[in-house]
Design a protein around this motif. Structure first.
Motif, PDB file in Angstrom:
ATOM      1  N   HIS A  46       0.873  -1.442   0.024  1.00  0.00           N
ATOM      2  CA  HIS A  46      -0.264  -0.133  -0.042  1.00  0.00           C
ATOM      3  C   HIS A  46       1.102   1.355   0.108  1.00  0.00           C
ATOM      4  CE1 HIS A  46      -3.863   2.548   0.906  1.00  0.00           C
ATOM      5  NE2 HIS A  46      -3.207   2.809   2.140  1.00  0.00           N
ATOM      6  N   CYS A  47       0.868   1.689  -0.850  1.00  0.00           N
ATOM      7  CA  CYS A  47       1.431   3.362  -1.138  1.00  0.00           C
ATOM      8  C   CYS A  47       1.490   4.859  -0.404  1.00  0.00           C
ATOM      9  CB  CYS A  47       1.859   3.781  -2.618  1.00  0.00           C
ATOM     10  SG  CYS A  47       2.786   5.125  -2.664  1.00  0.00           S
ATOM     11  N   LEU A  50      -0.731   7.434  -2.519  1.00  0.00           N
ATOM     12  CA  LEU A  50      -2.087   7.258  -3.709  1.00  0.00           C
ATOM     13  C   LEU A  50      -2.577   5.866  -2.759  1.00  0.00           C
ATOM     14  CD1 LEU A  50      -0.868   7.568  -7.273  1.00  0.00           C
ATOM     15  CD2 LEU A  50      -2.041   9.484  -5.593  1.00  0.00           C
ATOM     16  N   VAL A  52      -2.216   2.774  -2.825  1.00  0.00           N
ATOM     17  CA  VAL A  52      -2.753   1.966  -4.691  1.00  0.00           C
ATOM     18  C   VAL A  52      -1.541   1.199  -4.173  1.00  0.00           C
ATOM     19  CG1 VAL A  52      -3.195   3.659  -6.224  1.00  0.00           C
ATOM     20  CG2 VAL A  52      -0.831   3.281  -5.970  1.00  0.00           C
ATOM     21  N   TRP A  56       4.139  -3.836 -10.101  1.00  0.00           N
ATOM     22  CA  TRP A  56       4.877  -3.942 -11.619  1.00  0.00           C
ATOM     23  C   TRP A  56       3.601  -4.967 -11.858  1.00  0.00           C
ATOM     24  CZ3 TRP A  56       6.952   0.953 -12.853  1.00  0.00           C
ATOM     25  CH2 TRP A  56       7.397   1.519 -12.761  1.00  0.00           C
ATOM     26  N   CYS A  71       7.215   2.339  -6.316  1.00  0.00           N
ATOM     27  CA  CYS A  71       5.717   2.438  -6.381  1.00  0.00           C
ATOM     28  C   CYS A  71       5.831   2.183  -8.209  1.00  0.00           C
ATOM     29  CB  CYS A  71       5.038   3.777  -5.618  1.00  0.00           C
ATOM     30  SG  CYS A  71       3.535   3.897  -6.450  1.00  0.00           S
ATOM     31  N   SER A  72       4.598   0.786  -8.677  1.00  0.00           N
ATOM     32  CA  SER A  72       4.654   0.991 -10.109  1.00  0.00           C
ATOM     33  C   SER A  72       4.246   2.386 -10.648  1.00  0.00           C
ATOM     34  CB  SER A  72       3.632  -0.137 -10.543  1.00  0.00           C
ATOM     35  OG  SER A  72       2.488   0.299  -9.791  1.00  0.00           O
ATOM     36  N   THR A  73       2.938   3.375  -9.615  1.00  0.00           N
ATOM     37  CA  THR A  73       2.171   4.343 -10.495  1.00  0.00           C
ATOM     38  C   THR A  73       3.521   5.588 -10.476  1.00  0.00           C
ATOM     39  OG1 THR A  73       0.368   3.673  -8.905  1.00  0.00           O
ATOM     40  CG2 THR A  73       0.142   6.084  -9.804  1.00  0.00           C
ATOM     41  N   HIS A  74       3.473   5.787  -9.313  1.00  0.00           N
ATOM     42  CA  HIS A  74       4.429   7.229  -9.534  1.00  0.00           C
ATOM     43  C   HIS A  74       6.078   6.981  -9.047  1.00  0.00           C
ATOM     44  CE1 HIS A  74       4.220   7.192  -5.277  1.00  0.00           C
ATOM     45  NE2 HIS A  74       3.064   7.212  -4.985  1.00  0.00           N
TER      46      HIS A  74
END
Length: 114
Positions: A46-47, A50, A52, A56, A71-74
């Motif tokens: 859990h980031c 965000l 999320v 990846w 983190c795969s999102t940012h």
């Protein structure tokens, strides 16, 4: 205290990560497990920025250099031993570290207060 079996220490090579879904009485946890030599580090997947998942793809949580969780999102980077964010929008925050225990047979357990 409650112990929930996550895996065997032998299931993970040194510096390998695994995502594990853990069923608890009040819900399910998405857990990252990392083996560093004979130690296990576990965190909520859990980031803190965000909320999320970090991975990846299944079981892939590390940066290309395998020196940090990423983190795969940012692209935020977190230290492996503490889960502390050193780069990214959540800099200064941390992943939620979970307590684990390894028994004499090499079984890895999540230690829960529930």
């Amino acid at each position: 205290m409650k112990k929930v079996r996550l895996c065997q220490l032998s299931d993970l090579a040194d510096h390998q990560t695994k995502g594990i879904q853990v069923a608890l009485p009040d819900g399910e946890l998405d857990v990252i497990v990392l083996r560093l030599k004979k130690q296990i580090h576990a965190y909520l997947n859990h980031c803190p920025h965000l909320g999320v998942p970090l991975n990846w793809q299944p079981d892939v949580f590390l940066s290309l250099e395998e020196t940090h969780f990423q983190c795969s999102t940012h692209g935020a980077l977190f230290t492996l031993e503490e889960g502390y964010c050193i780069v990214g929008p959540c800099s200064g925050q941390s992943l939620v570290k979970l307590n684990t225990e390894i028994d004499d047979q090499g079984a890895v357990y999540l230690i829960s207060k529930q």
